[in-house]
Motif scaffolding. Structure first.
Motif, PDB file in Angstrom:
ATOM      1  N   THR A   1      -4.844 -56.347  -9.266  1.00  0.00           N
ATOM      2  CA  THR A   1      -6.086 -55.605  -9.450  1.00  0.00           C
ATOM      3  C   THR A   1      -7.267 -56.489  -9.074  1.00  0.00           C
ATOM      4  N   HIS A   2      -8.157 -55.964  -8.257  1.00  0.00           N
ATOM      5  CA  HIS A   2      -9.364 -56.713  -7.916  1.00  0.00           C
ATOM      6  C   HIS A   2     -10.253 -56.893  -9.144  1.00  0.00           C
ATOM      7  N   ALA A   3     -10.328 -55.873  -9.996  1.00  0.00           N
ATOM      8  CA  ALA A   3     -11.202 -55.939 -11.176  1.00  0.00           C
ATOM      9  C   ALA A   3     -10.829 -57.097 -12.088  1.00  0.00           C
TER      10      ALA A   3
ATOM     11  N   VAL B   1      -8.641 -50.714  -5.211  1.00  0.00           N
ATOM     12  CA  VAL B   1      -8.831 -51.146  -6.593  1.00  0.00           C
ATOM     13  C   VAL B   1      -7.577 -51.863  -7.086  1.00  0.00           C
ATOM     14  N   ARG B   2      -6.418 -51.315  -6.756  1.00  0.00           N
ATOM     15  CA  ARG B   2      -5.141 -51.919  -7.148  1.00  0.00           C
ATOM     16  C   ARG B   2      -4.211 -51.928  -5.950  1.00  0.00           C
TER      17      ARG B   2
ATOM     18  N   LEU C   1       1.750 -55.985  -9.466  1.00  0.00           N
ATOM     19  CA  LEU C   1       0.539 -55.170  -9.458  1.00  0.00           C
ATOM     20  C   LEU C   1      -0.662 -56.106  -9.435  1.00  0.00           C
TER      21      LEU C   1
END
Length: 120
Positions: free
Chosen positions: A51-53, A37-38, A49
């Motif tokens: 994030t895929h989202a 996810v991260r 950082l």
């Protein structure tokens, strides 16, 4: 008022239900995602950082970033991109900067300034 017998029964029932709940939670954990996810990239310029989202809102496919998918297996960038590159293969830093910043500029979305990504 409740009797001592009823209070004892309620206490035992509460303990049994509590233990059952913990056991079920441990035995049936939620499924883990297929991809991380991260991701935290550690480097000298400051941690990044990812994030895929945050990237799913844009019209990009997995192949736009993961250009090395073979047989539905995604490889780690470090398997091809060494810390320092050469004429045949760019280093990790150069590859990330070209891929990420280039895409952000092409889409007109996402940070392109150094301290926007290297913030941690």
């Amino acid at each position: 008022m409740t009797s001592k017998k009823e209070l004892k029964f309620a206490s035992i029932l509460a303990i049994v239900l509590f233990i059952t709940g913990i056991t079920c939670y441990a035995a049936f954990p939620p499924p883990s995602p297929d991809e991380p996810v991260r991701l935290m990239f550690q480097n000298a310029a400051g941690k990044v950082l990812f994030t895929h989202a945050g990237h799913q809102d844009y019209d990009v496919s997995c192949l736009d970033c993961h250009h090395n998918i073979e047989d539905d297996e995604i490889y780690n960038c470090s398997e091809c991109h060494e810390a320092t590159g050469d004429e045949s293969m760019p280093g990790r830093t150069d590859a990330f900067h070209a891929q990420c910043t280039g895409c952000h500029q092409d889409l007109g979305a996402g940070p392109v300034e150094c301290n926007s990504c290297h913030a941690l």
